[in-house]
Structures are given as C-alpha cells and as structure tokens.
Scaffold this active site. Structure first.
Site, PDB file in Angstrom:
ATOM      1  N   ASP A  72       0.792  -1.325   0.133  1.00 28.53           N
ATOM      2  CA  ASP A  72      -0.184  -0.056   0.024  1.00 28.53           C
ATOM      3  C   ASP A  72       0.811   1.279  -0.138  1.00 28.53           C
ATOM      4  O   ASP A  72       2.045   1.084   0.536  1.00 28.53           O
ATOM      5  CB  ASP A  72      -0.813   0.133   1.217  1.00 28.53           C
ATOM      6  N   ASP A  73       0.159   2.241  -0.484  1.00 26.65           N
ATOM      7  CA  ASP A  73       0.698   3.582  -0.379  1.00 26.65           C
ATOM      8  C   ASP A  73       1.643   4.193  -1.090  1.00 26.65           C
ATOM      9  O   ASP A  73       2.005   5.519  -1.051  1.00 26.65           O
ATOM     10  CB  ASP A  73       0.974   3.904   1.288  1.00 26.65           C
ATOM     11  N   HIS A 123      -5.921   3.183  -4.470  1.00 30.55           N
ATOM     12  CA  HIS A 123      -5.934   3.644  -2.920  1.00 30.55           C
ATOM     13  C   HIS A 123      -6.364   5.143  -2.695  1.00 30.55           C
ATOM     14  O   HIS A 123      -5.778   5.839  -1.711  1.00 30.55           O
ATOM     15  CB  HIS A 123      -4.435   3.133  -2.562  1.00 30.55           C
ATOM     16  N   HIS A 127      -5.385   9.578  -0.068  1.00 33.93           N
ATOM     17  CA  HIS A 127      -5.406   8.982   1.427  1.00 33.93           C
ATOM     18  C   HIS A 127      -6.202   9.226   2.401  1.00 33.93           C
ATOM     19  O   HIS A 127      -5.908   9.415   3.384  1.00 33.93           O
ATOM     20  CB  HIS A 127      -3.997   8.486   1.505  1.00 33.93           C
ATOM     21  N   HIS A 217       3.456  -2.676   2.793  1.00 33.62           N
ATOM     22  CA  HIS A 217       3.404  -1.210   2.507  1.00 33.62           C
ATOM     23  C   HIS A 217       5.038  -1.085   1.763  1.00 33.62           C
ATOM     24  O   HIS A 217       5.924  -1.247   1.989  1.00 33.62           O
ATOM     25  CB  HIS A 217       3.321  -0.079   3.559  1.00 33.62           C
TER      26      HIS A 217
HETATM   27 NI    NI Z   1      -2.629   3.456   3.103  1.00 28.33          NI
END
Ligand code: NI
Length: 254
Positions: A72-73, A123, A127, A217
């Site tokens: 993620d991210d 995503h 965020h 992540h």
């Molecule tokens: Ni995230």
C-alpha cells in the site's frame, strides 16, 4: 538512502501525513473473520443490498495454497524498486494499492510496477479516511486516482483498498456503484509501525492460511523494514508450499 534532500523531506512529510498515523489499523473493522471472507457472506453485518454482499474481501479460501501479497501507499521512488527486485528474484506477482498523488510524483516507479507484470489497485487520490467524506468526495477520490493511473499506464484498476481499511455502508454503496471490489486483508504485517523484520516473519508464519491477503507497504518513509522482511518471509512461505498470486487471481480462481 540515495535521496536528495528535497526527496527526503518530501518522503518524511508524506510518510508522516499518509502512513504513520497509529490509526492506520482499522480498529473499527475488528479482526476479520472467516465468515466475512467468501462469496455471499462477504459482508457479515446486515446489509439490505444484495449487490453489496460480495464486494468486500479479506481473504478467499482455496485448495491450492495460494496467498496474495499486497503493498500500500506507493509508489515510492526508493523502496518500490527494491521491492520489485526482490519479487522478481523469486518470480512472484503481487498487488500494489497506489495513492494517485504518489503516482503523479513518482510515475517511473508506478510504470515499473506495471511493466513487471504486477497488479495495481486504487488506494484513492489523497489517502483521506473515506468515512468522513460525502458521496461526491468519495467518488472523486476514487476516480481521480483511477484517472492518474489510466493516463500513465492505460490501465484501469478494478480493486480498491480504502485508506486505513476504514469503511461503512456509505463507502460500500458508493464504491460498489463504481464496480470496484473492496480488498482488505487477513494478515497485517505491521510493517507500517517499523516492526522488526524477524518479528514480521514470525507473525505472518503463525497467522498464514491458504487464501490469505497479506498487508504490507512500499511507502513507509525512511528505514522501512519491508524489504528485509520480504527476504525472510518469501522463502519461508515458499518452503511451506504457499504460492503467490495477485489479489485478482486469488478472487477469480474458480
Ligand atoms: Ni494506506
């Protein structure tokens, strides 16, 4: 770390604002249970809309020892390429839930993910926690991220991970209307909290079952434990007979 001072500041800022919040564990979700994972019972709390029921996934059981790694991210200009190299060494495909804003900042890293044959998920663009947004704002966060990915890669994601896994009936309804499937996770590595790699590995090996979706992540800012954890974790999981697939493959397996 081979970052310019400007990149370093930017990364530090982004990691503070995006990733480093202690609430990035979806406390409101509780521990995902098996009953929430498959087919018609994907959403265990009462939802009167049949169409909502099968769009939320924490895992999907299978007999083939398949599991899915998710990141993620990102993309991150330093860590994403390192993670890609590790995955390539083991011939593994994974799913990257990207933040639209980071795709704009680091298009080369996003392109490298796609070029290596990995799956990209949405995503959102900034965020933000979606539970505090209006329907319009939720749609915009999703479609802006999708547009950024499409303009770069000619690729439209069909999977979304809500920031911090935060979700309610409103989010499910709006996301469902956009024909996305909502992907949460069954095993949280806590890499976002700089958990030491050996501890990540122990935890995952204890928790893992065929069909699980693992949360990691590729954007954690400085001193990410994720690459080193992957170097311990992947061979240990392979040795136990697990096979790595993308989330899309995990869900669509018949
Ligand atoms: Ni995230």
């Amino acid at each position: 770390m081979k970052q310019t001072p400007v990149q370093a500041i930017l990364c530090a800022f982004l990691s503070l604002s995006i990733c480093f919040s202690p609430k990035s564990i979806p406390l409101d979700q509780g521990i995902p249970s098996l009953s929430q994972s498959v087919g018609g019972s994907a959403v265990s709390e009462a939802s009167e809309h049949d169409s909502d029921r099968d769009i939320v996934f924490y895992r999907k059981a299978n007999d083939n020892m398949e599991i899915a790694l998710t990141f993620d991210d990102g993309p991150h200009p330093y860590y994403t390429p390192i993670i890609l190299k590790i995955l390539e060494e083991y011939g593994i495909k994974a799913t990257f839930f990207m933040i639209g804003e980071n795709v704009t900042y680091y298009p080369a890293a996003a392109e490298a993910v796609l070029k290596a044959g990995h799956e990209i998920g949405n995503h959102t663009n900034h965020h933000k926690g979606m539970k505090s947004l209006t329907d319009h704002e939720i749609r915009k966060e999703i479609s802006d991220c999708e547009d950024v990915i499409y303009s770069l890669a000619d690729y439209r994601p069909t999977l979304i991970r809500p920031p911090e896994g935060a979700m309610n009936d409103q989010v499910r309804r709006v996301v469902g209307a956009l024909n996305y499937r909502i992907i949460l996770w069954d095993v949280d590595t806590h890499d976002w909290a700089h958990t030491p790699p050996a501890e990540i590995t122990r935890h995952v090996l204890k928790e893992i079952d065929a069909g699980d979706i693992i949360l990691m992540h590729d954007f954690i800012g400085h001193n990410s434990p994720t690459p080193e954890a992957l170097r311990m974790l992947i061979p240990a999981l392979l040795e136990r007979g697990y096979k790595f697939v993308t989330v899309g493959e995990l869900l669509d397996e018949t």
